[in-house]
Design an enzyme around this catalytic site. Structure first.
Site, PDB file in Angstrom:
ATOM      1  N   LEU A 124     127.527 -14.925  45.937  1.00 36.79           N
ATOM      2  CA  LEU A 124     127.369 -14.010  47.078  1.00 36.79           C
ATOM      3  C   LEU A 124     125.886 -13.847  47.428  1.00 36.79           C
ATOM      4  CD1 LEU A 124     128.663 -11.826  48.998  1.00 36.79           C
ATOM      5  CD2 LEU A 124     128.367 -10.184  47.145  1.00 36.79           C
ATOM      6  N   ASP A 241     134.724  -3.902  43.152  1.00 38.24           N
ATOM      7  CA  ASP A 241     135.280  -2.599  42.726  1.00 38.24           C
ATOM      8  C   ASP A 241     135.866  -2.711  41.319  1.00 38.24           C
ATOM      9  OD1 ASP A 241     134.740  -1.241  45.040  1.00 38.24           O
ATOM     10  OD2 ASP A 241     136.748  -1.482  45.898  1.00 38.24           O
ATOM     11  N   ARG A 244     133.280  -3.531  38.520  1.00 37.27           N
ATOM     12  CA  ARG A 244     132.415  -2.414  38.125  1.00 37.27           C
ATOM     13  C   ARG A 244     133.032  -1.608  36.974  1.00 37.27           C
ATOM     14  NH1 ARG A 244     130.885  -1.530  44.482  1.00 37.27           N
ATOM     15  NH2 ARG A 244     129.273  -3.135  44.459  1.00 37.27           N
ATOM     16  N   GLN A 337     113.443   4.246  20.118  1.00 38.20           N
ATOM     17  CA  GLN A 337     112.578   5.370  19.700  1.00 38.20           C
ATOM     18  C   GLN A 337     112.874   5.766  18.247  1.00 38.20           C
ATOM     19  OE1 GLN A 337     110.326   6.112  21.777  1.00 38.20           O
ATOM     20  NE2 GLN A 337     109.334   7.806  20.731  1.00 38.20           N
ATOM     21  N   ILE A 338     114.133   5.803  17.910  1.00 40.97           N
ATOM     22  CA  ILE A 338     114.516   6.172  16.533  1.00 40.97           C
ATOM     23  C   ILE A 338     114.001   5.122  15.550  1.00 40.97           C
ATOM     24  CG2 ILE A 338     116.523   6.393  14.971  1.00 40.97           C
ATOM     25  CD1 ILE A 338     117.961   7.771  17.411  1.00 40.97           C
ATOM     26  N   GLY A 341     108.150   1.969  15.315  1.00 39.62           N
ATOM     27  CA  GLY A 341     107.468   0.681  15.476  1.00 39.62           C
ATOM     28  C   GLY A 341     108.424  -0.492  15.289  1.00 39.62           C
ATOM     29  N   GLU A 364     126.186  -6.609  39.869  1.00 41.25           N
ATOM     30  CA  GLU A 364     127.455  -6.102  40.427  1.00 41.25           C
ATOM     31  C   GLU A 364     127.230  -4.773  41.161  1.00 41.25           C
ATOM     32  OE1 GLU A 364     131.125  -6.803  38.474  1.00 41.25           O
ATOM     33  OE2 GLU A 364     130.428  -8.633  37.506  1.00 41.25           O
TER      34      GLU A 364
HETATM   35  N1  COS Z   1     137.433  -2.540  49.432  1.00 40.36           N
HETATM   36  C1  COS Z   1     137.978  -3.120  50.518  1.00 40.36           C
HETATM   37  N2  COS Z   1     137.307  -3.265  51.674  1.00 40.36           N
HETATM   38  C2  COS Z   1     136.059  -2.798  51.745  1.00 40.36           C
HETATM   39  C3  COS Z   1     135.444  -2.171  50.642  1.00 40.36           C
HETATM   40  C4  COS Z   1     136.180  -2.053  49.448  1.00 40.36           C
HETATM   41  N3  COS Z   1     135.658  -1.472  48.383  1.00 40.36           N
HETATM   42  N4  COS Z   1     134.195  -1.798  50.993  1.00 40.36           N
HETATM   43  C5  COS Z   1     134.029  -2.183  52.275  1.00 40.36           C
HETATM   44  N5  COS Z   1     135.168  -2.787  52.718  1.00 40.36           N
HETATM   45  C6  COS Z   1     135.426  -3.302  54.050  1.00 40.36           C
HETATM   46  C7  COS Z   1     135.260  -2.194  55.076  1.00 40.36           C
HETATM   47  O1  COS Z   1     136.450  -1.479  55.249  1.00 40.36           O
HETATM   48  C8  COS Z   1     134.875  -2.964  56.314  1.00 40.36           C
HETATM   49  O2  COS Z   1     136.036  -3.514  56.880  1.00 40.36           O
HETATM   50  P1  COS Z   1     136.389  -3.222  58.429  1.00 40.36           P
HETATM   51  O3  COS Z   1     135.253  -3.844  59.184  1.00 40.36           O
HETATM   52  O4  COS Z   1     137.685  -3.902  58.625  1.00 40.36           O
HETATM   53  O5  COS Z   1     136.437  -1.751  58.562  1.00 40.36           O
HETATM   54  C9  COS Z   1     134.046  -4.118  55.781  1.00 40.36           C
HETATM   55  O6  COS Z   1     134.444  -4.280  54.414  1.00 40.36           O
HETATM   56  C10 COS Z   1     132.567  -3.870  55.870  1.00 40.36           C
HETATM   57  O7  COS Z   1     132.289  -2.710  55.111  1.00 40.36           O
HETATM   58  P2  COS Z   1     130.997  -1.810  55.340  1.00 40.36           P
HETATM   59  O8  COS Z   1     130.815  -1.570  56.809  1.00 40.36           O
HETATM   60  O9  COS Z   1     131.099  -0.658  54.443  1.00 40.36           O
HETATM   61  O10 COS Z   1     129.817  -2.817  54.861  1.00 40.36           O
HETATM   62  P3  COS Z   1     128.271  -2.568  54.694  1.00 40.36           P
HETATM   63  O11 COS Z   1     127.564  -3.728  55.251  1.00 40.36           O
HETATM   64  O12 COS Z   1     127.905  -1.226  55.202  1.00 40.36           O
HETATM   65  O13 COS Z   1     127.998  -2.668  53.089  1.00 40.36           O
HETATM   66  C11 COS Z   1     127.917  -2.163  50.778  1.00 40.36           C
HETATM   67  C12 COS Z   1     128.629  -2.050  52.160  1.00 40.36           C
HETATM   68  C13 COS Z   1     126.480  -1.760  50.784  1.00 40.36           C
HETATM   69  C14 COS Z   1     128.731  -1.211  49.928  1.00 40.36           C
HETATM   70  C15 COS Z   1     128.060  -3.616  50.285  1.00 40.36           C
HETATM   71  O14 COS Z   1     127.236  -4.499  50.999  1.00 40.36           O
HETATM   72  C16 COS Z   1     127.769  -3.770  48.803  1.00 40.36           C
HETATM   73  O15 COS Z   1     128.604  -3.441  47.970  1.00 40.36           O
HETATM   74  N6  COS Z   1     126.579  -4.283  48.454  1.00 40.36           N
HETATM   75  C17 COS Z   1     126.241  -4.593  47.090  1.00 40.36           C
HETATM   76  C18 COS Z   1     126.584  -5.996  46.817  1.00 40.36           C
HETATM   77  C19 COS Z   1     126.580  -6.251  45.347  1.00 40.36           C
HETATM   78  O16 COS Z   1     127.182  -5.550  44.565  1.00 40.36           O
HETATM   79  N7  COS Z   1     125.898  -7.311  44.961  1.00 40.36           N
HETATM   80  C20 COS Z   1     125.813  -7.640  43.588  1.00 40.36           C
HETATM   81  C21 COS Z   1     125.723  -9.091  43.426  1.00 40.36           C
HETATM   82  S1  COS Z   1     127.241  -9.857  43.384  1.00 40.36           S
HETATM   83  S2  COS Z   1     127.563  -9.883  41.440  1.00 40.36           S
END
Ligand code: COS
Length: 384
Positions: A124, A241, A244, A337-338, A341, A364
């Protein structure tokens, strides 16, 4: 929703013994060679650990979320790099297919991921795209029966080992943000996919990341997860999700390991004529760590149970990741810390763990992204 308590307890005992007797004694070897020893990988495969979260119909163990976090509590008691090798097959490297894949995609990939025959990887992040995942630039251009992928993915966990990459790319260039993103299943060795050099990380030696470079990489049209264009970002969010919660459980396991190490050291180390464990300032650190680890364990278990009951736990999973990743950082700091050194010396595991756990607050989803997700969902729910 534990299905069979007796079988689960036997499995957890087996994993705990494997961690204690096989993995812990070889932590230094892994750190020095920067590789999980081949015989350990074979044992992990034999135990079914690559397929914990993959349904039994596809050769996995099909654990419930509660069962999975209980296993992760145990696996967390050793160097996180051991778990990292099988982490992607159970999480971000397979769950896109489990959740949204077509029957044919499940049949083709899940059995090999479950057995550990191949390692799955989740591509990603990009050089200019981290927390703002929806702005990704990797492109997917349709060409007859194929898609042609171009772009660079960065810091991709297990990419050097991977036989399968879930690559997120923009299939609809005119659509900005999440809507134009699709998830593609790209087999390792596909022409046009090459790997960068190994990243030199702060910690977690034995776990590897590198760039994944796509140059006119052609994949068949049916490589899109679920066969549905523009669904990739939602797939990524759902996968994260779930991931995490698993990472939170690993943090709890690591915290318990660090508490054990710190307590043992405090009982052995004498200053001012008595074990330092007798001093109240040391006791305060031990007690704070124990308390916080219990809080983490409780919230992870509760959230996993609710997920198994069918609840939407996106917000609570982010709460768990935020608390547990920060918590294990504090616990590691106190453990060093515990040790005084000695804690700064590589002869003691806490020095290595101190560096290893730093990653939990970043990958993540950073702690700040968890805060953002939690607050955004609270506001959304309040307005609903
Ligand atoms: N489950 C299902 N759908 C989801 C969701 C979830 N948890 N979170 C967002 N969506 C959906 C939204 O509903 C939206 O869909 P619709 O357009 O149909 O409404 C779409 O995805 C876009 O969501 P949103 O507008 O919230 O996106 P943003 O660009 O505002 O970003 C964050 C949201 C910041 C939360 C997201 O980019 C993120 O999680 N970033 C971190 C990425 C990450 O963890 N990277 C780590 C490296 S990968 S190991």
């Amino acid at each position: 929703m534990i299905r069979d308590r007796e079988t689960l307890d036997a499995f957890l005992t087996q994993i705990a013994r494997f961690v204690r007797e096989t993995l812990v004694p070889r932590e230094n070897e892994m750190a020095e060679t920067d590789a999980v020893p081949a015989d350990i990988v074979a044992t992990m495969r034999g135990l079914g650990l690559f397929g914990m979260s993959i349904p039994e119909a596809f050769g996995g163990l099909g654990l419930t979320m509660e069962e999975e976090v209980l296993v992760a509590f145990e696996l967390g008691r050793t160097s996180p790099a051991f778990r990292s090798l099988l982490g992607t097959n159970n999480g971000i490297g397979s769950q896109g297919i489990v959740m949204d894949g077509t029957p044919a995609q499940k049949q083709r990939w899940l059995p090999r991921l479950a057995s550990g025959e191949i390692v799955g990887s989740f591509a990603l992040t990009e050089p200019d795209v981290g927390s703002d995942a929806a702005s990704l630039k990797t492109s997917a251009r349709r060409d007859g029966d194929h898609w042609v992928l171009n772009g660079t993915k960065r810091y991709i966990t297990n990419a050097p080992e991977a036989g399968l990459f879930t690559v997120f790319a923009r299939s609809e260039p005119d659509k900005k943000g999440a809507a134009g993103v699709s998830a593609f299943l790209v087999e390792g060795g596909t022409p046009g996919l090459r790997l960068g050099t190994l990243d030199r990380k702060m910690g977690q030696r034995g776990a590897h990341t590198c760039d994944v470079i796509l140059e006119d990489c052609r994949v068949p049209a049916d490589a899109i997860i679920g066969g549905r264009q523009g669904e990739g970002f939602r797939t990524a969010m759902k996968v994260l999700d779930r991931g995490r919660l698993h990472i939170s459980a690993v943090c709890v396991g690591v915290a318990h390991r660090l508490i054990d190490d710190a307590l043992r050291f405090a009982l052995e180390r004498k200053q001012f004529g008595q074990p330092i464990a007798e001093f109240q300032l040391i006791q305060a650190m031990l007690a704070d760590s124990r308390t916080e680890a219990l809080a983490g364990r409780s919230m992870v278990l509760e959230t996993a149970r609710r997920k198994d009951d069918g609840a939407d736990v996106a917000t609570d999973a982010a709460c768990c990741k935020l608390f547990c990743a920060e918590m294990v950082g504090r616990v590691a700091d106190r453990a060093v810390q515990i040790h005084g050194g000695a804690g700064y010396m590589q002869d003691y595991a806490v020095e290595r763990f101190y560096r290893d756990v730093r990653l939990f607050r970043i990958y993540e989803g950073t702690s700040q992204i968890q805060q953002l997700v939690i607050a955004r969902n609270m506001i959304r729910d309040a307005k609903a």
